[in-house]
Scaffold this motif. Structure first.
Motif, mmCIF file in Angstrom:
data_model
loop_
_atom_site.group_PDB
_atom_site.id
_atom_site.type_symbol
_atom_site.label_atom_id
_atom_site.label_comp_id
_atom_site.label_asym_id
_atom_site.label_seq_id
_atom_site.Cartn_x
_atom_site.Cartn_y
_atom_site.Cartn_z
ATOM 1 N N ALA A 38 -85.671 9.638 18.347
ATOM 2 C CA ALA A 38 -86.558 8.767 19.119
ATOM 3 C C ALA A 38 -87.156 9.510 20.310
ATOM 4 O O ALA A 38 -88.338 9.362 20.628
ATOM 5 N N ALA A 41 -89.715 12.343 18.880
ATOM 6 C CA ALA A 41 -90.958 11.819 18.309
ATOM 7 C C ALA A 41 -91.901 11.258 19.370
ATOM 8 O O ALA A 41 -93.127 11.355 19.238
ATOM 9 N N SER A 42 -91.343 10.678 20.432
ATOM 10 C CA SER A 42 -92.189 10.025 21.432
ATOM 11 C C SER A 42 -92.617 10.948 22.564
ATOM 12 O O SER A 42 -93.580 10.647 23.283
ATOM 13 N N CYS A 85 -94.039 4.941 17.491
ATOM 14 C CA CYS A 85 -92.660 5.394 17.748
ATOM 15 C C CYS A 85 -91.769 4.225 18.139
ATOM 16 O O CYS A 85 -90.608 4.139 17.718
ATOM 17 N N TYR A 298 -90.687 8.597 11.331
ATOM 18 C CA TYR A 298 -91.667 8.821 12.399
ATOM 19 C C TYR A 298 -92.845 9.637 11.876
ATOM 20 O O TYR A 298 -94.013 9.326 12.166
#
Length: 326
Positions: A38, A41-42, A85, A298
């Protein structure tokens, strides 16, 4: 998204947010691989949401494209990337049965927002100043540094020793960036002299004259390039190659710039050389082998978002048109 926009660096966002949130997630029983995925990906969303140096580099290479227009064009795609995301993180957390520690009290939330307002005002000051014509994007970077320094003095989070260390690290980082730019510029000259851009252009155009297929092929090439090359050299080398092709097929230089940076954002989180991937795994104390499967959902959604930005001009051009910049 907010931290990435403030720092303008996906690596800085992954380091800072991972370092703050990963220990809390671990205490609450979250899977470390999920948490790292997380975070990874963001983190690159800040490369699309201004102020971001990626658009400044692109503007220079593309022949003086309006930086304020590029900044406004990056908002919706950047928020779209962040929203994708969020959606994947939410769905994966629900499936795994993860729960929040507790509901935050309204008074506590309001206090945190109030304390964060001076820092969040940086975005308003910098973007407002650039769009309003008070200063250029380059001058805006100086304004941002001065504003952050003033806040550091007010909050008493900086000492003379740490200030010297910051100057030293900034000099080293600037030297690395300048070396990359000079090396990439030399490589761009060699490629142009050897006729490589024309060869690639002719090769693409010889395959098909369908604009949709051309744009798909460009995205595939840029995604592969992003896996092996840092964002600044990639912009310097491939903008002169692909921008004329994109324009000839009806894509504006603003939309192409957003598409290019979006591709580089994905390259930052993909093996084998994704800088954010390595930083996120290091911060989360997990291996790339464990994180990569968690990143696949993602990747799928973000590639769909990239295709939307590529084939729906309004996503990148709508806001600048609304503000009268186009």
């Amino acid at each position: 998204m907010l931290f990435g926009a403030l720092s303008g660096s996906s690596v800085a966002a992954a380091s800072a947010m991972g370092g703050c949130i990963a220990p809390i997630e671990k205490e609450n029983g979250y899977d470390p691989a999920y948490s790292a995925a997380a975070n990874i990906a963001s983190a690159p969303t800040g490369l699309l949401i201004p102020p971001t140096s990626a658009f400044i580099v692109y503007s220079t290479v593309a022949g003086g494209v309006s930086i304020s227009t590029l900044f406004m064009a990056g908002y919706i795609p950047g928020i779209l990337m962040g929203a994708c995301c969020m959606a994947i993180a939410f769905i994966l957390a629900k499936k795994a049965g993860m729960k929040a520690d507790s509901a935050a009290h309204t008074q506590h939330v309001l206090r945190i927002v109030w304390e964060a307002l001076p820092s969040l005002a940086l975005i308003v000051i910098v973007i407002g100043g650039i769009v309003g014509g008070a200063f250029t994007a380059t001058e805006g970077a100086g304004v941002a540094v001065l504003y952050c320094l003033i806040l550091s003095l007010i909050y008493k989070t900086i000492t003379w020793k740490s200030f010297i260390e910051i100057l030293s690290r900034s000099a080293k980082t600037s030297g690395i960036i300048l070396f990359l730019i000079s090396a990439s510029s030399a490589m761009s000259f060699v490629m142009a002299y050897a006729g490589i851009p024309e060869a690639i252009s002719d090769g693409l155009l010889s395959l098909t004259e369908n604009r949709f297929i051309i744009f798909l092929l460009m995205n595939i090439i840029l995604l592969i390039v992003g896996m092996f090359m840092d964002i600044t050299p990639a912009i310097l080398i491939f903008t002169p190659i692909f921008l004329p092709i994109a324009i000839s097929f009806g894509m504006s230089e603003i939309q192409f710039g957003v598409m290019l940076i979006f591709n580089m954002c994905l390259g930052n989180i993909t093996p084998p050389v994704g800088s954010v991937l390595f930083v996120g795994c290091g911060i989360g104390d997990v291996t790339i082998e464990k994180v990569t499967p968690k990143l696949i959902p993602y990747f799928i959604v973000l590639i769909l978002a990239l295709l939307a930005v590529t084939f729906i001009p309004a996503l990148s051009l709508g806001l600048p048109k609304l503000l009268g910049l186009i």
